[in-house]
Scaffold this motif. Structure first.
Motif, PDB file in Angstrom:
ATOM      1  N   SER A 243      38.629  37.727  41.900  1.00 24.31           N
ATOM      2  CA  SER A 243      37.922  38.297  40.955  1.00 24.31           C
ATOM      3  C   SER A 243      37.834  39.996  41.324  1.00 24.31           C
ATOM      4  O   SER A 243      38.068  40.702  40.207  1.00 24.31           O
ATOM      5  CB  SER A 243      36.764  37.800  40.605  1.00 24.31           C
ATOM      6  N   ASP A 244      37.760  40.261  42.550  1.00 24.58           N
ATOM      7  CA  ASP A 244      37.419  41.450  42.927  1.00 24.58           C
ATOM      8  C   ASP A 244      38.815  42.342  42.734  1.00 24.58           C
ATOM      9  O   ASP A 244      38.910  43.497  42.207  1.00 24.58           O
ATOM     10  CB  ASP A 244      37.251  41.598  44.418  1.00 24.58           C
ATOM     11  N   TRP A 246      41.164  41.678  40.540  1.00 23.87           N
ATOM     12  CA  TRP A 246      41.436  41.844  39.426  1.00 23.87           C
ATOM     13  C   TRP A 246      40.571  42.825  38.509  1.00 23.87           C
ATOM     14  O   TRP A 246      40.878  43.510  37.591  1.00 23.87           O
ATOM     15  CB  TRP A 246      41.122  40.382  38.570  1.00 23.87           C
ATOM     16  N   SER A 247      39.212  43.221  38.945  1.00 25.22           N
ATOM     17  CA  SER A 247      38.360  43.904  38.632  1.00 25.22           C
ATOM     18  C   SER A 247      39.093  45.443  38.953  1.00 25.22           C
ATOM     19  O   SER A 247      38.832  46.362  38.270  1.00 25.22           O
ATOM     20  CB  SER A 247      37.163  43.784  38.994  1.00 25.22           C
ATOM     21  N   ARG A 248      39.767  45.604  39.996  1.00 26.17           N
ATOM     22  CA  ARG A 248      40.510  46.968  40.440  1.00 26.17           C
ATOM     23  C   ARG A 248      41.722  47.091  39.930  1.00 26.17           C
ATOM     24  O   ARG A 248      42.049  48.190  39.413  1.00 26.17           O
ATOM     25  CB  ARG A 248      40.524  46.729  42.045  1.00 26.17           C
ATOM     26  N   ILE A 249      42.579  46.256  39.377  1.00 29.04           N
ATOM     27  CA  ILE A 249      43.869  46.413  39.044  1.00 29.04           C
ATOM     28  C   ILE A 249      44.088  45.765  37.631  1.00 29.04           C
ATOM     29  O   ILE A 249      45.184  46.051  37.240  1.00 29.04           O
ATOM     30  CB  ILE A 249      45.001  46.352  40.101  1.00 29.04           C
ATOM     31  N   GLU A 268      42.229  36.930  28.241  1.00 30.64           N
ATOM     32  CA  GLU A 268      42.572  35.674  28.800  1.00 30.64           C
ATOM     33  C   GLU A 268      42.404  35.545  30.101  1.00 30.64           C
ATOM     34  O   GLU A 268      42.120  34.262  30.427  1.00 30.64           O
ATOM     35  CB  GLU A 268      44.039  35.587  28.375  1.00 30.64           C
ATOM     36  N   ILE A 269      42.837  36.460  31.029  1.00 34.09           N
ATOM     37  CA  ILE A 269      42.605  36.074  32.531  1.00 34.09           C
ATOM     38  C   ILE A 269      41.183  36.122  32.789  1.00 34.09           C
ATOM     39  O   ILE A 269      40.552  35.212  33.595  1.00 34.09           O
ATOM     40  CB  ILE A 269      43.135  37.182  33.467  1.00 34.09           C
ATOM     41  N   ASP A 270      40.168  36.880  32.111  1.00 35.21           N
ATOM     42  CA  ASP A 270      38.581  36.840  32.325  1.00 35.21           C
ATOM     43  C   ASP A 270      38.068  35.684  31.932  1.00 35.21           C
ATOM     44  O   ASP A 270      37.476  34.802  32.801  1.00 35.21           O
ATOM     45  CB  ASP A 270      38.112  37.875  31.456  1.00 35.21           C
TER      46      ASP A 270
END
Length: 409
Positions: A243-244, A246-249, A268-270
């Motif tokens: 999750s970290d 994903w939040s960055r990139i 969708e990924i969230d």
């Protein structure tokens, strides 16, 4: 008389001479016009070739053609310059060379981009192949575990191998995520635009690979074969790291590889990450509650970290109050049971995972340790010998008092 006779002939000769001069002038004008027309046609043809060239080899051929073009018309530079005024012959030729330089830079960027794309394709193919191999091995081990229930030793060996494969996949995925961070986190708009153009050439772009990984984890979490509490706590930690990243990139990736539906792809990924965490938590909290229950530690129900922390404090606080009031051997046994499980299993075996998985923080664990120490002091039974000595001491004191009173009487 002779002059008059010759006059018609002279006029004829003069007329022929002027006609010849006129013809020569017209021919010269026609030749100059054709030359200028050829020059312009060649110039525009070469310009079009520069616009349409798509590889460096063809560009080199056009460079040679420009040199030939310059050489072919250089003897007529004065005429051409006069016709092109205010542009000169040299400026027109140099404009072609300038465009060659610009095109050369553009094709160099394209070549570099193609190399990057080919490398990215190779990397995604390698990742997909490796993750498929790991998934296949894990699936096979799951089936073997289910079939080997009759042999405890074989099942234990399969479960160990199964967990090793899970750890290998987690490490492989972590390396992949780290590579994504290094490559895409600080990508500028120009690089993103270049890769967006080539995204259609990728069979599996990074966004699709991430979806596939999350889907695999959700399926693994829902299938509990061979998994224990530490496995799910580890998976929760993996989810936190995922999750970290994903939040960055996430925004960079979707804007690059899902240009026309970037917002939808992020959503969708969230949603998949939320489903993954829900599946993991459903197992983590129920298994953790069962672990305490199996050791006769009856915590109040909990479904998240704060509720677990509250349940631990409520349990210790209640036991502490009872120990203060009664100080029975049974109360001390209850303390020893909790203390042993907390120190030798929860902290020693699961401590790092519990912190990494956001089950409890360092502060939460320290606070429980403080209360556990107070409970231990309150629950420690007073020794029988000490009790006997206390009774004897009291009896001696009473006897001495009686003796003194008797003597005075």
């Amino acid at each position: 008389m002779n002059i008059k006779k010759r006059s018609p002939r002279i006029r004829l000769l003069l007329l022929s001479f002027f006609t010849l001069l006129s013809g020569l002038s017209v021919h010269a004008q026609t030749s100059d016009f054709q030359l200028l027309e050829n020059f312009n046609n060649d110039f525009h043809r070469i310009s079009t070739e520069i616009d349409q060239v798509i590889d460096m080899g063809a560009l080199r051929e056009i460079e040679l053609e420009i040199s030939s073009f310059e050489s072919r018309y250089s003897d007529h530079r004065t005429l051409i310059t006069a016709a092109l005024y205010p542009v000169t012959f040299e400026e027109r030729v140099n404009s072609l060379r300038d465009r060659i330089m610009v095109k050369n830079q553009s094709l160099s960027v394209v070549d570099q981009l193609n190399s990057r794309i080919e490398g990215l394709i190779a990397e995604t193919d390698l990742f997909r192949s490796r993750i498929n191999q790991l998934n296949s091995e894990i699936s096979t081990l799951q089936q073997n575990i289910e079939r080997s229930s009759a042999s405890e030793s074989r099942q234990a060996a399969l479960i160990r191998q199964y967990r090793q494969n899970l750890e290998s996949r987690d490490l492989f995925v972590a390396d992949f995520l780290e590579e994504l961070i290094n490559r895409y986190q600080n990508m500028d708009s120009a690089e993103r635009s270049e890769l967006s153009v080539a995204a259609d050439r990728l069979q599996d772009n990074p966004v699709e690979i991430l979806k596939s990984i999350i889907s695999d984890y959700i399926e693994l979490s829902n299938n509990r074969s061979g998994l224990s509490l530490p496995d799910y706590v580890s998976m929760r930690a993996q989810h936190g790291y995922f999750s970290d990243v994903w939040s960055r990139i996430g925004e960079q990736l979707t804007r690059t590889f899902e240009t026309e539906r970037s917002r939808q792809a992020r959503t969708e990924i969230d949603n998949m990450l939320a489903a993954w965490l829900a599946s993991v938590d459903n197992n983590v909290w129920s298994l953790l509650q069962q672990e305490f229950y199996d050791r006769s530690i009856r915590l109040s129900p909990f479904t998240n970290s704060s509720e677990l922390n509250r349940s631990l404090h409520e349990y210790i606080d209640a036991a502490y109050e009872i120990s203060l009031e009664s100080n029975r051997e049974e109360d001390y046994g209850k303390y020893r049971n909790f203390s042993d499980f907390w120190n030798t299993t929860v902290k020693a075996n699961w401590g790092d995972l519990i912190i990494a998985g956001n089950i409890l923080t360092h502060s939460d664990i320290a606070a429980v340790d403080v209360k556990l120490s107070s409970w231990g002091e309150a629950a420690a039974p007073i020794s029988n010998l000490m009790f006997i000595l206390l009774i004897v001491s009291i009896a001696v004191i009473v006897g001495l008092v009686v003796l003194l009173v008797t003597r005075k009487s």
